[in-house]
Scaffold this active site. Structure first.
Site, short mmCIF file in Angstrom:
data_model
loop_
_atom_site.label_atom_id
_atom_site.label_comp_id
_atom_site.label_asym_id
_atom_site.label_seq_id
_atom_site.Cartn_x
_atom_site.Cartn_y
_atom_site.Cartn_z
N ARG A 224 -55.38 7.65 58.79
CA ARG A 224 -54.14 7.14 59.38
C ARG A 224 -54.21 6.93 60.90
O ARG A 224 -53.21 7.08 61.60
CB ARG A 224 -52.96 8.07 59.09
CG ARG A 224 -52.64 8.24 57.63
CD ARG A 224 -52.10 6.95 57.02
NE ARG A 224 -51.58 7.21 55.68
CZ ARG A 224 -52.24 6.97 54.56
NH1 ARG A 224 -53.46 6.44 54.60
NH2 ARG A 224 -51.70 7.22 53.38
N SER B 91 -44.63 8.15 54.04
CA SER B 91 -44.95 9.58 54.21
C SER B 91 -44.61 10.01 55.63
O SER B 91 -45.00 9.36 56.59
CB SER B 91 -46.44 9.82 53.97
OG SER B 91 -46.75 9.48 52.65
N GLU C 249 -46.89 11.64 60.61
CA GLU C 249 -47.57 10.36 60.34
C GLU C 249 -46.67 9.22 60.85
O GLU C 249 -47.16 8.22 61.38
CB GLU C 249 -47.82 10.21 58.84
CG GLU C 249 -48.51 8.89 58.50
CD GLU C 249 -48.99 8.84 57.06
OE1 GLU C 249 -49.44 9.88 56.53
OE2 GLU C 249 -48.92 7.75 56.47
C1 LIG Z 1 -41.74 2.97 51.15
C2 LIG Z 1 -42.95 3.08 52.06
C3 LIG Z 1 -44.19 3.34 51.51
C4 LIG Z 1 -45.32 3.46 52.34
N1 LIG Z 1 -46.53 3.69 51.77
C5 LIG Z 1 -47.64 3.76 52.54
C6 LIG Z 1 -48.94 3.98 51.95
O1 LIG Z 1 -49.09 4.09 50.74
N2 LIG Z 1 -50.01 4.05 52.76
C7 LIG Z 1 -49.88 3.92 54.11
O2 LIG Z 1 -50.91 3.98 54.82
N3 LIG Z 1 -48.68 3.72 54.70
C8 LIG Z 1 -47.56 3.63 53.94
N4 LIG Z 1 -46.33 3.42 54.53
C9 LIG Z 1 -46.22 3.37 56.00
C10 LIG Z 1 -46.32 1.97 56.63
O3 LIG Z 1 -45.94 0.97 55.71
C11 LIG Z 1 -47.72 1.69 57.15
O4 LIG Z 1 -48.10 2.59 58.17
C12 LIG Z 1 -47.83 0.26 57.71
O5 LIG Z 1 -49.19 -0.03 57.93
C13 LIG Z 1 -47.04 0.05 59.00
O6 LIG Z 1 -47.03 -1.34 59.29
P1 LIG Z 1 -45.84 -2.00 60.12
O7 LIG Z 1 -46.12 -3.45 60.24
O8 LIG Z 1 -44.53 -1.65 59.52
O9 LIG Z 1 -46.02 -1.28 61.52
P2 LIG Z 1 -44.93 -0.54 62.46
O10 LIG Z 1 -44.29 0.56 61.68
O11 LIG Z 1 -44.01 -1.54 63.06
O12 LIG Z 1 -45.88 0.07 63.57
C14 LIG Z 1 -46.80 1.08 63.22
C15 LIG Z 1 -47.89 1.13 64.30
O13 LIG Z 1 -48.66 -0.06 64.25
C16 LIG Z 1 -48.69 -0.67 65.54
N5 LIG Z 1 -48.71 -2.14 65.36
C17 LIG Z 1 -48.02 -2.87 64.46
N6 LIG Z 1 -48.32 -4.17 64.61
C18 LIG Z 1 -49.19 -4.27 65.64
C19 LIG Z 1 -49.86 -5.34 66.29
N7 LIG Z 1 -49.68 -6.62 65.93
N8 LIG Z 1 -50.70 -5.05 67.30
C20 LIG Z 1 -50.90 -3.78 67.70
N9 LIG Z 1 -50.30 -2.71 67.14
C21 LIG Z 1 -49.45 -2.96 66.11
C22 LIG Z 1 -47.43 -0.19 66.25
O14 LIG Z 1 -47.59 -0.23 67.66
C23 LIG Z 1 -47.34 1.23 65.73
O15 LIG Z 1 -48.21 2.01 66.48
C24 LIG Z 1 -45.19 3.30 53.74
C25 LIG Z 1 -43.92 3.02 54.29
C26 LIG Z 1 -42.81 2.91 53.47
C27 LIG Z 1 -41.48 2.59 54.08
#
Ligand SMILES: Cc1cc2nc3c(=O)[nH]c(=O)nc-3n(C[C@H](O)[C@H](O)[C@H](O)COP(=O)(O)OP(=O)(O)OC[C@H]3O[C@@H](n4cnc5c(N)ncnc54)[C@H](O)[C@@H]3O)c2cc1C
Length: 315
Positions: A168, A217, A299
């Site tokens: 992560r 998570s 996380e």
């Molecule tokens: C119902 C649910 C289930 C989930 N299941 C999982 C799972 O099974 N496995 C898992 O790993 N995660 C899971 N997640 C967590 C989440 O979906 C992941 O961490 C996902 O990768 C976050 O992506 P995001 O676009 O929403 O990023 P954000 O939440 O908007 O940001 C997260 C991080 O990424 C960085 N970031 C985002 N975009 C960029 C960019 N373009 N450039 C630089 N940095 C960037 C942000 O600065 C921040 O540090 C889950 C979440 C939910 C709500």
């Protein structure tokens, strides 16, 4: 926050509430939200932005608690112009704003296996930054390179060794905005890949509160799978288990609750503030430590200030 900002073709919004842009639906405003038109627009903006202004790139907010006082500086959110998906032989190049689910489906149609991305609700930028993964596969396993715009506006291509993928986490440079990423995907039969994704979606719905307001998570598994394969980096002990052992399943504070379906899912059950959510998370960490001696690590990323900035004094 600086009054004058570089001229752009994209959209600049001052004092933009971020709550509506996150899965948990909490959080205060960004001083400035910038949605660039394209990569040139983004690069020109960052090179013209005074170096002391902090920059936070966000994806679709599925792993974020934005605190109630909001985020000082500039939040960058990519949209149209950054969500293309190109497939060339066994390589998939996706814009950082492309949704993981969409990329997984497109790849499957082309006989390429990125199925693990199908049930993760984030964008490609967030998937790479967080080394997102599930069902035994991780972004770092298939990652080849990423195009980024660094905080000073220069463009760079980063390889896996630049990002140091771990459980992560990655080492994306501070303030760098990823604009696209290329993955090398194993081959598979499109029908089998589609069936696997459907099975994974069904499994999610059975075991996780996928319809609730959560950020996935809340805490890292003290021990869980990892993409590094190192012996000292296996994570078999689950966070939900130690939370249950500490009696915190269903614990509440204001509108925040540790979900009764899956106790590692901090949930906005209605009307929660970011402080309710974060404080409940801290209470869980204390209870788990008292019960088991284990220190849970967040996380979910928590960003911004707890309190709103004090209004400037009138002369
Ligand atoms: C119902 C649910 C289930 C989930 N299941 C999982 C799972 O099974 N496995 C898992 O790993 N995660 C899971 N997640 C967590 C989440 O979906 C992941 O961490 C996902 O990768 C976050 O992506 P995001 O676009 O929403 O990023 P954000 O939440 O908007 O940001 C997260 C991080 O990424 C960085 N970031 C985002 N975009 C960029 C960019 N373009 N450039 C630089 N940095 C960037 C942000 O600065 C921040 O540090 C889950 C979440 C939910 C709500």
């Amino acid at each position: 926050m600086t009054k004058s900002l570089p001229n752009v073709r994209g959209t600049v919004t001052r004092n933009k509430d971020l709550g509506g842009l996150t899965w948990l639906r909490v959080g205060g405003p960004a001083d400035v939200l910038f949605q660039p038109a394209d990569v040139e627009d983004l690069a020109a903006f960052l090179s013209g932005l005074p170096t002391e202004v902090p920059v936070f790139p966000m994806g679709v907010g599925s792993n974020l608690i934005v605190r109630d006082g909001g985020v000082r500086g500039v939040v960058i959110r990519l949209g149209r112009g950054f969500n293309g998906i190109d497939i060339d032989s066994d390589r998939v190049t996706a814009g950082a704003a492309a949704l993981d689910a969409h990329v997984a489906r497109k790849a499957a149609e082309a006989g390429l296996d990125l199925t693990f991305l199908r049930t993760i609700p984030g964008s490609i930028g967030g998937a790479v930054r967080m080394n997102a993964g599930c069902y035994g596969s991780y972004t770092g396993d298939v990652f080849e390179s990423a195009e980024v715009v660094l905080r000073d506006g220069t463009r760079a291509t980063l390889s896996a060794s630049d990002l140091n993928f771990a459980y992560r986490s990655t080492t994306l440079p501070e303030g760098a905005v990823m604009v696209s990423a290329t993955f090398k995907a194993p081959n598979g039969d499109p029908e089998e890949l589609t069936a696997r994704m459907e099975a994974q979606l069904a499994k999610r719905d059975e075991t996780q509160p996928t319809k609730d307001r959560t950020a996935g998570s809340t805490f890292r598994n003290p021990a869980g799978f990892s993409s590094t394969g190192r012996e000292d980096d296996t994570h078999d002990l689950k966070a939900w288990k130690v939370i249950d052992n500490a009696g915190m399943r269903g614990a509440t504070r204001g509108g925040a609750v540790m979900n009764t379906m899956h106790s590692n899912f901090l949930t906005n059950a209605g009307g929660a503030t970011a402080a309710d959510l974060e404080d409940l998370g801290e209470e869980v960490r204390k209870a788990v430590y008292a019960q088991s001696g284990i220190t849970l690590q967040w996380e979910i990323m928590r960003v911004g200030e707890r309190d709103a900035p004090k209004a400037a004094k009138k002369q």
